[in-house]
Design a protein around this motif. Structure first.
Motif, mmCIF file in Angstrom:
data_model
loop_
_atom_site.group_PDB
_atom_site.id
_atom_site.type_symbol
_atom_site.label_atom_id
_atom_site.label_comp_id
_atom_site.label_asym_id
_atom_site.label_seq_id
_atom_site.Cartn_x
_atom_site.Cartn_y
_atom_site.Cartn_z
ATOM 1 N N ALA A 71 0.833 -1.204 0.000
ATOM 2 C CA ALA A 71 0.000 0.000 0.000
ATOM 3 C C ALA A 71 0.870 1.258 0.000
ATOM 4 C CB ALA A 71 -0.932 0.000 1.201
ATOM 5 N N MET A 72 1.971 1.221 0.745
ATOM 6 C CA MET A 72 2.859 2.380 0.783
ATOM 7 C C MET A 72 3.472 2.642 -0.585
ATOM 8 S SD MET A 72 6.469 3.582 1.462
ATOM 9 C CE MET A 72 7.082 2.032 1.064
ATOM 10 N N LEU A 73 3.901 1.581 -1.271
ATOM 11 C CA LEU A 73 4.497 1.742 -2.593
ATOM 12 C C LEU A 73 3.492 2.313 -3.592
ATOM 13 C CD1 LEU A 73 6.609 -1.532 -2.782
ATOM 14 C CD2 LEU A 73 7.459 0.809 -2.483
ATOM 15 N N ILE A 74 2.250 1.865 -3.509
ATOM 16 C CA ILE A 74 1.214 2.399 -4.399
ATOM 17 C C ILE A 74 1.024 3.892 -4.156
ATOM 18 C CG2 ILE A 74 -1.275 2.383 -4.887
ATOM 19 C CD1 ILE A 74 -1.157 -0.679 -4.312
ATOM 20 N N GLN A 75 0.954 4.301 -2.892
ATOM 21 C CA GLN A 75 0.726 5.714 -2.564
ATOM 22 C C GLN A 75 1.898 6.578 -3.022
ATOM 23 O OE1 GLN A 75 -2.406 6.134 -1.791
ATOM 24 N NE2 GLN A 75 -2.474 3.910 -1.613
ATOM 25 N N VAL A 76 3.119 6.104 -2.798
ATOM 26 C CA VAL A 76 4.308 6.861 -3.229
ATOM 27 C C VAL A 76 4.317 6.988 -4.751
ATOM 28 C CG1 VAL A 76 6.836 6.819 -3.343
ATOM 29 C CG2 VAL A 76 5.673 6.325 -1.181
ATOM 30 N N PHE A 77 3.951 5.914 -5.444
ATOM 31 C CA PHE A 77 3.881 5.965 -6.909
ATOM 32 C C PHE A 77 2.874 7.016 -7.355
ATOM 33 C CE2 PHE A 77 1.777 4.667 -10.834
ATOM 34 C CZ PHE A 77 2.852 4.672 -11.707
ATOM 35 N N TRP A 78 1.663 7.025 -6.767
ATOM 36 C CA TRP A 78 0.639 7.998 -7.155
ATOM 37 C C TRP A 78 1.108 9.428 -6.898
ATOM 38 C CZ3 TRP A 78 -2.248 6.526 -10.644
ATOM 39 C CH2 TRP A 78 -2.974 5.351 -10.624
ATOM 40 N N ILE A 79 1.780 9.641 -5.775
ATOM 41 C CA ILE A 79 2.276 10.982 -5.456
ATOM 42 C C ILE A 79 3.310 11.419 -6.492
ATOM 43 C CG2 ILE A 79 3.627 12.313 -3.792
ATOM 44 C CD1 ILE A 79 2.187 10.604 -1.583
ATOM 45 N N CYS A 80 4.290 10.562 -6.776
ATOM 46 C CA CYS A 80 5.333 10.912 -7.753
ATOM 47 C C CYS A 80 4.737 11.145 -9.140
ATOM 48 C CB CYS A 80 6.391 9.809 -7.811
ATOM 49 S SG CYS A 80 7.365 9.648 -6.310
ATOM 50 N N LEU A 81 3.871 10.247 -9.562
ATOM 51 C CA LEU A 81 3.244 10.390 -10.871
ATOM 52 C C LEU A 81 2.413 11.668 -10.944
ATOM 53 C CD1 LEU A 81 2.903 8.937 -13.603
ATOM 54 C CD2 LEU A 81 0.810 7.945 -12.669
ATOM 55 N N GLY A 82 1.715 11.976 -9.876
ATOM 56 C CA GLY A 82 0.906 13.198 -9.849
ATOM 57 C C GLY A 82 1.753 14.453 -9.997
ATOM 58 N N PHE A 83 2.868 14.507 -9.276
ATOM 59 C CA PHE A 83 3.735 15.681 -9.383
ATOM 60 C C PHE A 83 4.345 15.802 -10.779
ATOM 61 C CE2 PHE A 83 4.033 15.768 -4.613
ATOM 62 C CZ PHE A 83 3.490 17.038 -4.475
ATOM 63 N N VAL A 84 4.733 14.680 -11.377
ATOM 64 C CA VAL A 84 5.271 14.708 -12.737
ATOM 65 C C VAL A 84 4.201 15.199 -13.712
ATOM 66 C CG1 VAL A 84 6.096 13.256 -14.634
ATOM 67 C CG2 VAL A 84 7.054 12.974 -12.348
ATOM 68 N N ALA A 85 2.986 14.681 -13.582
ATOM 69 C CA ALA A 85 1.902 15.080 -14.484
ATOM 70 C C ALA A 85 1.588 16.573 -14.351
ATOM 71 C CB ALA A 85 0.650 14.255 -14.198
ATOM 72 N N ILE A 86 1.561 17.080 -13.117
ATOM 73 C CA ILE A 86 1.304 18.511 -12.915
ATOM 74 C C ILE A 86 2.429 19.339 -13.520
ATOM 75 C CG2 ILE A 86 1.156 20.329 -11.163
ATOM 76 C CD1 ILE A 86 -0.482 18.336 -9.461
ATOM 77 N N ALA A 87 3.673 18.920 -13.315
ATOM 78 C CA ALA A 87 4.817 19.655 -13.881
ATOM 79 C C ALA A 87 4.744 19.694 -15.401
ATOM 80 C CB ALA A 87 6.131 19.015 -13.421
ATOM 81 N N ILE A 88 4.380 18.582 -16.022
ATOM 82 C CA ILE A 88 4.256 18.535 -17.482
ATOM 83 C C ILE A 88 3.191 19.516 -17.950
ATOM 84 C CG2 ILE A 88 3.427 17.082 -19.393
ATOM 85 C CD1 ILE A 88 4.870 14.724 -17.954
ATOM 86 N N ARG A 89 2.056 19.539 -17.262
ATOM 87 C CA ARG A 89 0.966 20.428 -17.673
ATOM 88 C C ARG A 89 1.309 21.903 -17.454
ATOM 89 N NH1 ARG A 89 -0.220 15.642 -17.376
ATOM 90 N NH2 ARG A 89 -2.030 14.692 -18.367
#
Length: 103
Positions: A71-89
């Motif tokens: 569960a921790m790995l999933i949450q960390v992945f979502w956080i990292c992916l979210g920040f990357v997606a926001i930065a791209i946009r």
């Protein structure tokens, strides 16, 4: 270490607060996907990724007392992916704005 005070704080939270944070994270995830399903927000917009980041952060808080590696790995992945997606946009918006100024 850099995160020691944060980890200590999370470990000393009352169990009800920790569980409440997990429930809030769950509610944010549900709200996010409901808003996308009914086309109130776009899955390509910053709002979508911001809600995912905050939901994952809240679930991470709850995992401090009831740890689960998967569960921790999933949450960390979502956080990292979210920040990357926001930065791209945000970068795309800035480049678009710069192009409009140069016209």
């Amino acid at each position: 270490m850099l995160f020691d005070p944060l980890i200590t704080f999370l470990l000393t939270l009352p169990p009800a607060v920790s569980t409440g944070c997990g429930v809030i994270g769950f509610c944010l995830y549900l709200t996010n996907y409901t808003l996308v399903t009914f086309r109130i927000i776009s899955s390509q917009g910053i709002t979508f990724f911001a809600l995912n980041i905050f939901g994952a952060m809240m679930v991470l808080v709850s995992l401090a007392q009831n740890f689960n590696l998967g569960a921790m790995l999933i949450q960390v992945f979502w956080i990292c992916l979210g920040f990357v997606a926001i930065a791209i946009r945000l970068r795309a918006k800035a480049l678009f704005a710069a192009d409009q100024i140069n016209l």
